[in-house]
Scaffold this motif. Sequence first.
Motif, short mmCIF file in Angstrom:
data_model
loop_
_atom_site.label_atom_id
_atom_site.label_comp_id
_atom_site.label_asym_id
_atom_site.label_seq_id
_atom_site.Cartn_x
_atom_site.Cartn_y
_atom_site.Cartn_z
N TYR A 13 60.99 36.05 34.28
CA TYR A 13 60.31 34.97 35.00
C TYR A 13 61.27 33.79 35.13
N ARG A 38 57.69 33.95 42.96
CA ARG A 38 56.58 33.36 43.69
C ARG A 38 56.57 33.87 45.13
N MET A 73 50.27 33.35 41.29
CA MET A 73 49.66 33.04 40.00
C MET A 73 48.48 32.08 40.12
N LYS A 74 48.34 31.45 41.30
CA LYS A 74 47.23 30.51 41.47
C LYS A 74 45.92 31.24 41.75
N PRO A 76 43.19 33.92 40.69
CA PRO A 76 42.80 34.52 39.40
C PRO A 76 43.22 35.98 39.26
N ALA A 79 46.86 35.91 38.28
CA ALA A 79 47.00 35.51 36.87
C ALA A 79 46.61 36.65 35.94
N GLU A 80 45.55 37.36 36.30
CA GLU A 80 45.12 38.49 35.48
C GLU A 80 46.15 39.60 35.48
N MET A 82 49.35 39.29 35.83
CA MET A 82 50.48 38.86 34.98
C MET A 82 50.14 39.02 33.51
N GLN A 83 48.92 38.69 33.13
CA GLN A 83 48.53 38.84 31.73
C GLN A 83 48.56 40.31 31.31
N LEU A 104 50.66 27.26 33.32
CA LEU A 104 50.27 28.47 34.03
C LEU A 104 49.69 29.53 33.09
N GLY A 105 49.53 29.15 31.83
CA GLY A 105 49.06 30.12 30.85
C GLY A 105 50.14 31.09 30.41
N LEU A 106 51.41 30.69 30.61
CA LEU A 106 52.54 31.56 30.28
C LEU A 106 53.43 30.96 29.20
#
Length: 404
Positions: A13, A38, A73-74, A76, A79-80, A82-83, A104-106
């Motif tokens: 990343y 991105r 990542m914006k 949901p 984002a999911e 990526m998690q 960003l929760g990262l």
Amino acid sequence: MSLPLAGIRVIDYSHFLAGPHLSRSLAAMGADVIKVERPGAGDAGRSHAFIRDGRSGYFIQQNMGKRGLAVDMKDPRGAELMQRLIAGADVFVENYRPGALAKLGLGYEELSAKNPGLIYCSVSAYGHTGPDAAKAGFGLIAEAKSGLLAQLGVPGAPPPLLRVSIADLYAGTHGVAAVCAALYGRTQTGKGTHIDLSLYDCTVSIHDYAVQEYLMSNGAVMPQQTGSDMPNSTVYGVFSARDGHLVIAAQVDDAWRRLALLIGGEALAGDTRFHTTAGRNAHRLEILPLVSAWVAAQPGQHAAIAALEAAGIPSAPVQTIDQVINDPQIVAREMIVDLDDPVLGPIKACNLPYRFRDADTRPTRSAPLLGQDNAAIAAELGYDADAIAAMRADGVLYEEEAVR
């Protein structure tokens, strides 16, 4: 045989140079490196010179051997995704300002809570602690602040720029070592860790004598610009022949005596003032003109080097890039490799120096197009064809035109 990092998954990343160089090195040793970018422009390195048919040689150089994922990542769903990806990863590499990815929760704390074995490697200008931690910076900033540039060039003149990004590449290389050490450590503890690398720290650590020279003299000796010479290592520098430049490394006693015998006969070789490092350094302004005059008197660069090599004196030409590419030693070591690029077709690129007796570290693919492996990676994470199609249609998974 399998490469040493086969089976290790790395999430890259990062952007531009230090992080991509780190992860490209891991890919060369067998890791499955997924470069996450991105949507739209992707890594800023994609627009860095040299550009041909829309493809950046700079980007290819630092990202070959990786798979490509472009995700929003914006959203949901992005984002999911990526998690899910990070939950099954071994290594996460990033080179943003400290704290930026936490939004960003990262961030390390959040990701390690879900994946305790994750090795999270951060590369930043100044590191995650200290008064300058929040400042942005590039390799040039670290090279200037570290005292490295202050020693380059002719005394009194502005120091020249290094034409290679020493700070970024050195930090990336240290990152490779740290990640591999952390992977080994995990085999003992089962736990991952956070690696905090600073461009500034890495560039200060590169000093092989300047820092100690200053500290051990209690500040009495300040390293200075010395042009093409090393005052503490006579003879060790650049000399001009009739048709080019060459370097001579005769700073150790035996090499000096061979050089002295070659350029000045028994009279110079027998001069006891020059038989020690301290003596040569003290009389460098007497010695260097003798060496320069001998080099200039030779028929040319190659003749001078041939004479030096015959006498057992380490020397080499100052080569231009075209000469490097065609150097038989570089060819024999396969430092220039052939790649099949999805846009450019057959191209050549600079290899990495890793060599293992029983494994082939040559890159097997060029750098990915933006979003080139979206569908395959999403499928590996358990998304079905309909979900993947929906994310593609909505731009959550982004692909550049060449992929489509």
